[in-house]
Design an enzyme around this catalytic site. Structure first.
Site, PDB file in Angstrom:
ATOM      1  N   ASP A  29       0.827  -1.207   0.000  1.00 42.39           N
ATOM      2  CA  ASP A  29       0.000   0.000   0.000  1.00 42.39           C
ATOM      3  C   ASP A  29       0.863   1.260   0.000  1.00 42.39           C
ATOM      4  O   ASP A  29       0.515   2.261  -0.653  1.00 42.39           O
ATOM      5  CB  ASP A  29      -0.922   0.012   1.220  1.00 42.39           C
ATOM      6  CG  ASP A  29      -2.063  -0.984   1.093  1.00 42.39           C
ATOM      7  OD1 ASP A  29      -2.203  -1.587   0.012  1.00 42.39           O
ATOM      8  OD2 ASP A  29      -2.802  -1.160   2.076  1.00 42.39           O
ATOM      9  N   THR A  32       2.053   1.861  -3.485  1.00 38.35           N
ATOM     10  CA  THR A  32       0.962   2.394  -4.302  1.00 38.35           C
ATOM     11  C   THR A  32       0.782   3.893  -4.076  1.00 38.35           C
ATOM     12  O   THR A  32       0.660   4.675  -5.029  1.00 38.35           O
ATOM     13  CB  THR A  32      -0.351   1.669  -3.974  1.00 38.35           C
ATOM     14  OG1 THR A  32      -0.186   0.256  -4.181  1.00 38.35           O
ATOM     15  CG2 THR A  32      -1.480   2.162  -4.861  1.00 38.35           C
ATOM     16  N   ASP A  66       2.919   0.555 -10.067  1.00 35.98           N
ATOM     17  CA  ASP A  66       1.692  -0.202 -10.330  1.00 35.98           C
ATOM     18  C   ASP A  66       1.979  -1.693 -10.470  1.00 35.98           C
ATOM     19  O   ASP A  66       1.120  -2.527 -10.200  1.00 35.98           O
ATOM     20  CB  ASP A  66       1.017   0.339 -11.597  1.00 35.98           C
ATOM     21  CG  ASP A  66      -0.350  -0.268 -11.816  1.00 35.98           C
ATOM     22  OD1 ASP A  66      -1.124  -0.333 -10.847  1.00 35.98           O
ATOM     23  OD2 ASP A  66      -0.641  -0.691 -12.944  1.00 35.98           O
ATOM     24  N   ASP A  69       3.849  -2.984  -6.551  1.00 36.58           N
ATOM     25  CA  ASP A  69       2.986  -3.251  -5.396  1.00 36.58           C
ATOM     26  C   ASP A  69       2.265  -4.596  -5.530  1.00 36.58           C
ATOM     27  O   ASP A  69       2.169  -5.363  -4.554  1.00 36.58           O
ATOM     28  CB  ASP A  69       1.991  -2.114  -5.165  1.00 36.58           C
ATOM     29  CG  ASP A  69       1.137  -1.813  -6.396  1.00 36.58           C
ATOM     30  OD1 ASP A  69       1.245  -2.543  -7.397  1.00 36.58           O
ATOM     31  OD2 ASP A  69       0.377  -0.829  -6.371  1.00 36.58           O
ATOM     32  N   GLY A  70       1.793  -4.902  -6.741  1.00 33.66           N
ATOM     33  CA  GLY A  70       1.148  -6.196  -6.942  1.00 33.66           C
ATOM     34  C   GLY A  70       2.121  -7.351  -6.781  1.00 33.66           C
ATOM     35  O   GLY A  70       1.777  -8.404  -6.224  1.00 33.66           O
ATOM     36  N   ARG A  74       1.870 -10.421  -3.964  1.00 35.27           N
ATOM     37  CA  ARG A  74       1.907 -11.856  -4.291  1.00 35.27           C
ATOM     38  C   ARG A  74       3.031 -12.559  -3.533  1.00 35.27           C
ATOM     39  O   ARG A  74       2.852 -13.680  -3.055  1.00 35.27           O
ATOM     40  CB  ARG A  74       2.073 -12.035  -5.799  1.00 35.27           C
ATOM     41  CG  ARG A  74       0.815 -11.756  -6.595  1.00 35.27           C
ATOM     42  CD  ARG A  74       0.970 -12.156  -8.051  1.00 35.27           C
ATOM     43  NE  ARG A  74       1.948 -11.309  -8.729  1.00 35.27           N
ATOM     44  CZ  ARG A  74       1.651 -10.159  -9.312  1.00 35.27           C
ATOM     45  NH1 ARG A  74       0.413  -9.716  -9.282  1.00 35.27           N
ATOM     46  NH2 ARG A  74       2.585  -9.456  -9.935  1.00 35.27           N
ATOM     47  N   SER A  80      -5.421  -8.894  -1.737  1.00 38.57           N
ATOM     48  CA  SER A  80      -6.704  -8.673  -1.071  1.00 38.57           C
ATOM     49  C   SER A  80      -7.604  -7.789  -1.929  1.00 38.57           C
ATOM     50  O   SER A  80      -7.152  -7.122  -2.853  1.00 38.57           O
ATOM     51  CB  SER A  80      -6.492  -8.005   0.291  1.00 38.57           C
ATOM     52  OG  SER A  80      -5.937  -6.708   0.127  1.00 38.57           O
ATOM     53  N   ASP A  91      -4.956   4.420  -9.754  1.00 37.40           N
ATOM     54  CA  ASP A  91      -4.614   4.432 -11.180  1.00 37.40           C
ATOM     55  C   ASP A  91      -5.429   5.486 -11.909  1.00 37.40           C
ATOM     56  O   ASP A  91      -4.924   6.206 -12.782  1.00 37.40           O
ATOM     57  CB  ASP A  91      -4.880   3.063 -11.818  1.00 37.40           C
ATOM     58  CG  ASP A  91      -3.798   2.049 -11.504  1.00 37.40           C
ATOM     59  OD1 ASP A  91      -2.742   2.443 -10.977  1.00 37.40           O
ATOM     60  OD2 ASP A  91      -4.017   0.855 -11.785  1.00 37.40           O
TER      61      ASP A  91
END
Length: 251
Positions: A29, A32, A66, A69-70, A74, A80, A91
């Protein structure tokens, strides 16, 4: 279109960096939020002043958050609904800042009302393109179409053109016209994509309603779901029937 290939490539490239941030205790977070703040700063500080080259450099450094963070989520096993919601929402904010920066330039020192309007259209259509898919999925439709120009295409085309157009200040002649061309391409491509998604949702909605009507008609048929009364002679077992027939013959 680009999402299919570019995302997988950059995910592999950025995995070590994501692991490094995890070891330092950084959360997805936080990445992001920082990434979005960097994109907004690069777009709204540099673009309205016509500093397209340096603005694009700053935005590019932060736009990869972008993917980072993903990747971090993972690796941590923390994917979540909240993370997906926050990422998608910010975004839209970052995209709005980029095209808003272009609009501010053309409304001010750029002095071109037509390109200002095109920039605003790119901003608005990008938001609506994303909304149509999200809204269609929220009412239970698959929205099985990506479209001609998705977010990745919008960003790549506009940022590459803006960065190159910024080289005009370094003495490269004629290159400043790349940005207007790119904005028109993004505007037309976004309109086509919007139409594709609206048509797809309309078709899928009609198909879903037709299937529902068929199911209701089948349920409303007389005797549907009820068992047919069984005649006494049909209820007799196969073994009993010859015996009964024999008794009748004896009579």
């Amino acid at each position: 279109m680009l999402n299919k290939y570019a995302r997988a490539f950059f995910t592999r490239v950025l995995t070590p960096f994501a692991a490094f941030l995890i070891r330092r205790g950084v959360t997805p977070d936080a990445v992001t939020l920082v990434g979005t703040a960097g994109v907004i700063a690069g777009a709204l500080v540099f673009y309205p002043r016509g500093e397209f080259f340096w603005g694009t450099i700053v935005i590019t450094l932060f736009v990869f958050s972008d993917l980072v963070d993903g990747n971090m989520a993972r690796q941590l096993g923390r994917s979540s609904r909240w993370g997906a919601f926050l990422d998608s929402t910010l975004d839209r904010v970052a995209d709005g800042a980029i095209f808003g920066g272009f609009a501010l330039w053309y409304a001010g020192q750029g002095d071109d009302n037509a390109l200002c309007a095109v920039s605003i259209f790119c901003l608005a259509s990008g938001q609506v393109v994303s909304y149509t898919k999200a809204r269609g999925e929220s009412i239970g439709l698959p929205v099985a179409v990506n479209g001609l120009v998705e977010r990745a295409e919008r960003l790549v085309v506009s940022l590459v053109a803006a960065g190159l157009a910024g080289l005009h200040k370094f003495g490269v002649p004629g290159i400043q016209y790349l940005l207007p061309v790119a904005l028109w391409i993004v505007a037309v491509g976004s309109l086509v994509t919007l139409i594709q998604r609206v048509v797809t949702v309309r078709r899928e909605s009609a198909e879903a309603e037709a299937e529902a009507a068929k199911a209701e008609a089948a349920d409303a048929e007389p005797g549907a779901g009820e068992s047919r009364p069984v005649a006494p002679e049909e209820s007799a077992t196969p073994a009993a029937r010859p015996e009964a027939e024999g008794h009748e013959a004896a009579k």
